[in-house]
Design a protein around this motif. Structure first.
Motif, PDB file in Angstrom:
ATOM      1  N   GLY A 211       0.818  -1.198   0.000  1.00 12.75           N
ATOM      2  CA  GLY A 211       0.000   0.000   0.000  1.00 12.75           C
ATOM      3  C   GLY A 211       0.856   1.253   0.000  1.00 12.75           C
ATOM      4  O   GLY A 211       2.060   1.213  -0.228  1.00 12.75           O
ATOM      5  N   TYR A 212       0.214   2.376   0.281  1.00 11.28           N
ATOM      6  CA  TYR A 212       0.916   3.659   0.242  1.00 11.28           C
ATOM      7  C   TYR A 212       1.773   3.839   1.498  1.00 11.28           C
ATOM      8  O   TYR A 212       1.566   3.196   2.514  1.00 11.28           O
ATOM      9  N   PHE A 213       2.725   4.720   1.402  1.00 10.16           N
ATOM     10  CA  PHE A 213       3.604   5.007   2.535  1.00 10.16           C
ATOM     11  C   PHE A 213       2.827   5.785   3.594  1.00 10.16           C
ATOM     12  O   PHE A 213       2.090   6.704   3.264  1.00 10.16           O
ATOM     13  N   LYS A 214       3.028   5.420   4.840  1.00 13.33           N
ATOM     14  CA  LYS A 214       2.301   6.034   5.943  1.00 13.33           C
ATOM     15  C   LYS A 214       3.222   6.950   6.745  1.00 13.33           C
ATOM     16  O   LYS A 214       4.412   7.025   6.501  1.00 13.33           O
ATOM     17  N   ASP A 215       2.643   7.610   7.749  1.00 12.56           N
ATOM     18  CA  ASP A 215       3.367   8.599   8.543  1.00 12.56           C
ATOM     19  C   ASP A 215       4.714   8.111   9.050  1.00 12.56           C
ATOM     20  O   ASP A 215       5.704   8.821   8.967  1.00 12.56           O
ATOM     21  N   PHE A 216       4.733   6.928   9.631  1.00 17.54           N
ATOM     22  CA  PHE A 216       5.955   6.409  10.236  1.00 17.54           C
ATOM     23  C   PHE A 216       6.470   5.173   9.505  1.00 17.54           C
ATOM     24  O   PHE A 216       7.154   4.333  10.073  1.00 17.54           O
ATOM     25  N   GLY A 217       6.132   5.045   8.246  1.00 11.62           N
ATOM     26  CA  GLY A 217       6.606   3.919   7.452  1.00 11.62           C
ATOM     27  C   GLY A 217       5.699   2.703   7.592  1.00 11.62           C
ATOM     28  O   GLY A 217       4.594   2.779   8.131  1.00 11.62           O
ATOM     29  N   TYR A 218       6.179   1.594   7.093  1.00 15.31           N
ATOM     30  CA  TYR A 218       5.411   0.358   7.155  1.00 15.31           C
ATOM     31  C   TYR A 218       5.468  -0.229   8.554  1.00 15.31           C
ATOM     32  O   TYR A 218       6.461  -0.090   9.264  1.00 15.31           O
ATOM     33  N   GLY A 219       4.395  -0.910   8.943  1.00 21.83           N
ATOM     34  CA  GLY A 219       4.355  -1.554  10.239  1.00 21.83           C
ATOM     35  C   GLY A 219       2.926  -1.813  10.670  1.00 21.83           C
ATOM     36  O   GLY A 219       1.994  -1.730   9.876  1.00 21.83           O
ATOM     37  N   PHE A 220       2.761  -2.117  11.938  1.00 25.53           N
ATOM     38  CA  PHE A 220       1.454  -2.363  12.529  1.00 25.53           C
ATOM     39  C   PHE A 220       1.120  -1.170  13.419  1.00 25.53           C
ATOM     40  O   PHE A 220       1.806  -0.913  14.401  1.00 25.53           O
ATOM     41  N   TYR A 221       0.071  -0.443  13.046  1.00 28.29           N
ATOM     42  CA  TYR A 221      -0.275   0.814  13.701  1.00 28.29           C
ATOM     43  C   TYR A 221      -1.325   0.624  14.791  1.00 28.29           C
ATOM     44  O   TYR A 221      -2.344  -0.037  14.581  1.00 28.29           O
ATOM     45  N   CYS A 222      -1.068   1.236  15.928  1.00 29.43           N
ATOM     46  CA  CYS A 222      -2.004   1.254  17.050  1.00 29.43           C
ATOM     47  C   CYS A 222      -2.091   2.673  17.587  1.00 29.43           C
ATOM     48  O   CYS A 222      -1.351   3.558  17.168  1.00 29.43           O
ATOM     49  N   THR A 223      -2.985   2.853  18.554  1.00 27.76           N
ATOM     50  CA  THR A 223      -3.130   4.133  19.240  1.00 27.76           C
ATOM     51  C   THR A 223      -3.523   3.882  20.687  1.00 27.76           C
ATOM     52  O   THR A 223      -4.091   2.833  20.996  1.00 27.76           O
ATOM     53  N   ASN A 224      -3.240   4.854  21.550  1.00 29.63           N
ATOM     54  CA  ASN A 224      -3.702   4.744  22.926  1.00 29.63           C
ATOM     55  C   ASN A 224      -5.017   5.502  23.125  1.00 29.63           C
ATOM     56  O   ASN A 224      -5.516   5.607  24.236  1.00 29.63           O
ATOM     57  N   ILE A 225      -5.588   6.012  22.037  1.00 34.06           N
ATOM     58  CA  ILE A 225      -6.860   6.742  22.073  1.00 34.06           C
ATOM     59  C   ILE A 225      -7.946   5.848  21.465  1.00 34.06           C
ATOM     60  O   ILE A 225      -7.995   5.663  20.245  1.00 34.06           O
ATOM     61  N   GLU A 226      -8.800   5.299  22.304  1.00 37.69           N
ATOM     62  CA  GLU A 226      -9.822   4.359  21.830  1.00 37.69           C
ATOM     63  C   GLU A 226     -10.745   4.996  20.789  1.00 37.69           C
ATOM     64  O   GLU A 226     -11.097   4.360  19.790  1.00 37.69           O
ATOM     65  N   LYS A 227     -11.121   6.254  20.991  1.00 36.37           N
ATOM     66  CA  LYS A 227     -11.999   6.950  20.041  1.00 36.37           C
ATOM     67  C   LYS A 227     -11.359   7.015  18.655  1.00 36.37           C
ATOM     68  O   LYS A 227     -12.037   6.881  17.635  1.00 36.37           O
ATOM     69  N   GLN A 228     -10.059   7.208  18.606  1.00 39.95           N
ATOM     70  CA  GLN A 228      -9.346   7.254  17.325  1.00 39.95           C
ATOM     71  C   GLN A 228      -9.369   5.882  16.659  1.00 39.95           C
ATOM     72  O   GLN A 228      -9.566   5.776  15.449  1.00 39.95           O
ATOM     73  N   ALA A 229      -9.178   4.814  17.426  1.00 39.74           N
ATOM     74  CA  ALA A 229      -9.237   3.457  16.862  1.00 39.74           C
ATOM     75  C   ALA A 229     -10.632   3.174  16.303  1.00 39.74           C
ATOM     76  O   ALA A 229     -10.764   2.520  15.265  1.00 39.74           O
ATOM     77  N   LYS A 230     -11.649   3.684  16.961  1.00 38.41           N
ATOM     78  CA  LYS A 230     -13.015   3.527  16.446  1.00 38.41           C
ATOM     79  C   LYS A 230     -13.158   4.234  15.102  1.00 38.41           C
ATOM     80  O   LYS A 230     -13.768   3.694  14.168  1.00 38.41           O
ATOM     81  N   ARG A 231     -12.588   5.450  15.005  1.00 36.83           N
ATOM     82  CA  ARG A 231     -12.632   6.172  13.714  1.00 36.83           C
ATOM     83  C   ARG A 231     -11.923   5.368  12.628  1.00 36.83           C
ATOM     84  O   ARG A 231     -12.399   5.284  11.495  1.00 36.83           O
ATOM     85  N   TRP A 232     -10.747   4.784  12.972  1.00 39.81           N
ATOM     86  CA  TRP A 232     -10.031   3.955  11.997  1.00 39.81           C
ATOM     87  C   TRP A 232     -10.902   2.785  11.569  1.00 39.81           C
ATOM     88  O   TRP A 232     -10.999   2.473  10.384  1.00 39.81           O
ATOM     89  N   ALA A 233     -11.529   2.108  12.531  1.00 35.91           N
ATOM     90  CA  ALA A 233     -12.352   0.931  12.225  1.00 35.91           C
ATOM     91  C   ALA A 233     -13.528   1.298  11.324  1.00 35.91           C
ATOM     92  O   ALA A 233     -13.887   0.533  10.419  1.00 35.91           O
ATOM     93  N   LEU A 234     -14.127   2.447  11.555  1.00 37.01           N
ATOM     94  CA  LEU A 234     -15.292   2.851  10.769  1.00 37.01           C
ATOM     95  C   LEU A 234     -14.948   3.180   9.323  1.00 37.01           C
ATOM     96  O   LEU A 234     -15.846   3.246   8.481  1.00 37.01           O
ATOM     97  N   THR A 235     -13.672   3.351   8.998  1.00 38.69           N
ATOM     98  CA  THR A 235     -13.282   3.591   7.606  1.00 38.69           C
ATOM     99  C   THR A 235     -13.155   2.284   6.822  1.00 38.69           C
ATOM    100  O   THR A 235     -12.985   2.318   5.608  1.00 38.69           O
ATOM    101  N   LYS A 236     -13.226   1.156   7.502  1.00 41.59           N
ATOM    102  CA  LYS A 236     -13.041  -0.152   6.858  1.00 41.59           C
ATOM    103  C   LYS A 236     -14.351  -0.644   6.258  1.00 41.59           C
ATOM    104  O   LYS A 236     -15.433  -0.301   6.718  1.00 41.59           O
ATOM    105  N   HIS A 237     -14.238  -1.486   5.243  1.00 38.22           N
ATOM    106  CA  HIS A 237     -15.410  -2.080   4.594  1.00 38.22           C
ATOM    107  C   HIS A 237     -15.808  -3.369   5.306  1.00 38.22           C
ATOM    108  O   HIS A 237     -14.985  -4.037   5.913  1.00 38.22           O
ATOM    109  N   ASN A 238     -17.061  -3.711   5.215  1.00 38.11           N
ATOM    110  CA  ASN A 238     -17.662  -4.957   5.703  1.00 38.11           C
ATOM    111  C   ASN A 238     -17.841  -4.989   7.214  1.00 38.11           C
ATOM    112  O   ASN A 238     -18.951  -5.131   7.682  1.00 38.11           O
ATOM    113  N   ALA A 239     -16.791  -4.904   7.985  1.00 35.15           N
ATOM    114  CA  ALA A 239     -16.905  -4.966   9.444  1.00 35.15           C
ATOM    115  C   ALA A 239     -16.071  -3.845  10.058  1.00 35.15           C
ATOM    116  O   ALA A 239     -15.182  -3.291   9.409  1.00 35.15           O
TER     117      ALA A 239
END
Length: 150
Positions: free
Chosen positions: A20-48
């Motif tokens: 995929g495209y290059f991200k802020d901090f390069g390739y890897g597995f991205y997490c956050t300590n802000i649950e609301k932000q993770a919810k926003r990330w999840a809502l951008t996904k298709h199907n589930a």
């Protein structure tokens, strides 16, 4: 420390994604300590829309950089990563350059706005956080705790 990852699936065994495209901090597995932000990330996904939860146990033997604030160093690091420049950190942590901020970054890099204007434009954004795990050693600091669907 509890971390969250927004996805379209349960991710009990995280992997480093190098496509995929290059991200802020390069390739890897991205997490956050802000649950609301993770919810926003999840809502951008298709199907589930799934929020995965992990327990993070820091390992001082890993090569890590943490950007405490949106600084010139943070900005240069993101510009390099988004351009595909590789780094040798196991873990990188700091604020996100979401799409709006990235538009300002591009304007700054292209000389359309000054550095002072860039900092003025981004200071009104809501707080963000991301931590990316860039190596298998880094992934070993995460323990899957569970997940839930939105």
């Amino acid at each position: 420390m509890e971390l969250y990852h927004g996805s379209n699936s349960i991710v009990n065994s995280p992997k480093i994604l190098t496509n995929g495209y290059f991200k802020d901090f390069g390739y890897g597995f991205y997490c956050t300590n802000i649950e609301k932000q993770a919810k926003r990330w999840a809502l951008t996904k298709h199907n589930a829309h799934i929020v995965n939860i992990y327990e993070y146990t820091p390992n001082d033997n890993l090569n890590m950089i943490s950007f405490e604030t949106m600084s010139k160093q943070w900005l240069e690091f993101i510009v390099n990563c988004r351009r595909g420049v590789q780094h040798d950190y196991d873990i990188v942590e700091g604020a996100m350059a979401d799409d709006t901020i990235w538009d300002y970054v591009e304007d700054y890099v292209d000389g359309e706005i000054t550095e002072a204007a860039f900092w003025e434009l981004i200071k009104f954004k809501y707080p963000t956080h991301q931590i990316v795990f860039c190596s298998e050693s880094a992934l070993s600091t995460l323990a899957f705790k569970g997940s839930y669907a939105l």
